[in-house]
Write an enzyme that holds these catalytic residues in place. Structure first.
Site, PDB file in Angstrom:
ATOM      1  N   CYS A  95       0.814  -1.223   0.000  1.00  0.00           N
ATOM      2  CA  CYS A  95       0.000   0.000   0.000  1.00  0.00           C
ATOM      3  C   CYS A  95       0.843   1.266   0.000  1.00  0.00           C
ATOM      4  CB  CYS A  95      -0.946   0.011   1.195  1.00  0.00           C
ATOM      5  SG  CYS A  95      -2.183  -1.302   1.157  1.00  0.00           S
ATOM      6  N   HIS A 346      -9.047   4.081  -1.298  1.00  0.00           N
ATOM      7  CA  HIS A 346      -7.695   3.542  -1.138  1.00  0.00           C
ATOM      8  C   HIS A 346      -7.315   2.727  -2.379  1.00  0.00           C
ATOM      9  CE1 HIS A 346      -4.128   1.830   0.371  1.00  0.00           C
ATOM     10  NE2 HIS A 346      -4.627   0.882   1.160  1.00  0.00           N
ATOM     11  N   CYS A 376       0.409   2.353   6.550  1.00  0.00           N
ATOM     12  CA  CYS A 376       0.623   0.950   6.902  1.00  0.00           C
ATOM     13  C   CYS A 376       0.644   0.109   5.629  1.00  0.00           C
ATOM     14  CB  CYS A 376      -0.457   0.457   7.865  1.00  0.00           C
ATOM     15  SG  CYS A 376      -2.142   0.467   7.209  1.00  0.00           S
TER      16      CYS A 376
END
Length: 390
Positions: A95, A346, A376
């Site tokens: 990510c 996201h 994260c």
């Protein structure tokens, strides 16, 4: 090309509105390379630079299979009309991939290897569904599997909520606030200066302006099953689709130069990349790496949490951000002041550059000096970046 240590500065940052990452989403018919190319072309248009001066395009993508395989950075640069002389490379830190792209870009400028570089990222989760590259595969190998009993991220988010004693009400209240802040930001025109539009989408498609904590409280736990109940019989099962980030399509890009190149090209530096760090943490809890990463980058910067004016913390799950707030003591009013990923979205490999775009514009809107971004990442990893508004 520069040969001595330089200061890395951010000249501009831009993103697309984020679409639902599923069939029927606003970008579902757009190839990820074409989606990616829109933000590269937007940087050229907004700054009036000659794309031939770009030394490299460093991009993040997580699902590097199918249409996102084969080094999307290179093809996106060509799709944006850049000359063939401009190279590109695609990186994967899950990510945090495009935040890592920014780190690499800044490192290259500081080292004197680059004068002008673009850090960007893309993810088309409607065309490359989440897990496409790992689903059903033992991606960690036998020795890691012997050392750890790895679990899905949703279960990690549940364990975090349990460890930090975060109630379902807290998770839902945080999530409702994210939607409210994001909807208000669009309504007040905050995002206008940071967005380049694609087709007819004029807002982030997953924002729910009218949602409330009460509405969210009616959703069922998303990761509860007989298998996981047997393994974790004491969990209260608080994580739902409503207090987790959605899946999205989107792209973002950041133009980074050294100060001499900015002056020579007639560009205005807007922030300097002050400090950056990466950290590792427990790969089972997985999403807690943002806590040591924040401490590490603050130490590198010689700053405290109270010196930071704006935070952009990726809202993979509400429990992740709330645990981070509890550990760092960050002022909640300064955290994702215009909403976060739970509302805005996201798009995995594009999120790091999206957050930096928000951070830059947040600092300018508020007159703040320091901004901190932290993300994260799968495997217990995290990137942290501090920028200083100029």
């Amino acid at each position: 090309m520069a040969t001595t240590s330089q200061t890395a500065v951010i000249v501009d940052a831009v993103r697309t509105p984020l679409a639902k990452g599923k069939p029927g989403g606003a970008y579902a018919e757009i190839h990820p390379v074409d989606l990616h190319s829109t933000v590269l072309a937007a940087l050229v248009e907004r700054t009036a630079i000659d794309p031939a001066v770009v030394d490299d395009v460093i991009s993040g993508a997580v699902g590097q299979v199918g249409e996102q395989s084969g080094n999307t950075a290179r093809w996106a640069a060509l799709a944006a009309g850049f000359p063939e002389s401009v190279p590109g490379v695609t990186v994967d830190r899950q990510c945090g991939s495009s935040q890592q792209a920014l780190h690499f870009a800044a490192q290259g400028v500081i080292a004197g290897a680059y004068d002008v570089v673009i850090a960007s990222g893309v993810e088309s989760m409607s065309r490359i569904p989440i897990g496409s590259q790992t689903l059903g595969k033992n991606f960690a190998g036998t020795k890691v599997s012997e050392r750890y009993e790895l679990i899905p991220q949703g279960i990690s988010a549940e364990l975090i909520a349990d460890r930090w004693n975060l109630s379902r009400a807290q998770l839902d209240e945080f999530s409702a606030e994210s939607h409210d802040r994001a909807a208000t930001a669009w309504k007040n025109g905050f995002f206008d200066a940071q967005v380049t539009y694609v087709n007819d989408l004029r807002t982030d498609e997953t924002i729910r302006p009218d949602t409330t904590a009460e509405v969210l409280s009616g959703l069922r736990p998303a990761f509860r099953s007989e298998h996981w109940e047997q393994r974790y019989p004491d969990l209260d099962w608080r994580v739902t689709a409503g207090n987790s980030s959605p899946v999205n399509d989107g792209a973002a890009a950041v133009l980074v130069t050294n100060e001499e190149a900015a002056t020579r090209l007639g560009l205005r530096p807007r922030a300097r990349v002050h400090s950056f760090a990466v950290a590792g943490d427990d790969p089972v809890l997985m999403l807690t790496g943002i806590i040591p990463a924040t401490r590490k980058v603050l130490t590198r910067a010689g700053l405290t949490i109270n010196d930071i004016d704006v935070f952009e913390v990726n809202e993979a799950f509400a429990s992740v951000v709330l645990a981070w707030q509890a550990e760092t003591g960050a002022d909640p009013a300064k955290v994702n002041p215009n909403g976060g990923a739970i509302a805005i979205g996201h798009p995995l490999g594009g999120s790091g550059a999206r957050l930096m775009t928000a951070l830059l514009h947040n600092l300018e809107q508020t007159g703040g000096r320091y901004g901190l971004q932290v993300m994260c990442e799968a495997g217990g990893l995290a990137n942290a970046t501090i920028v200083e508004r100029i």
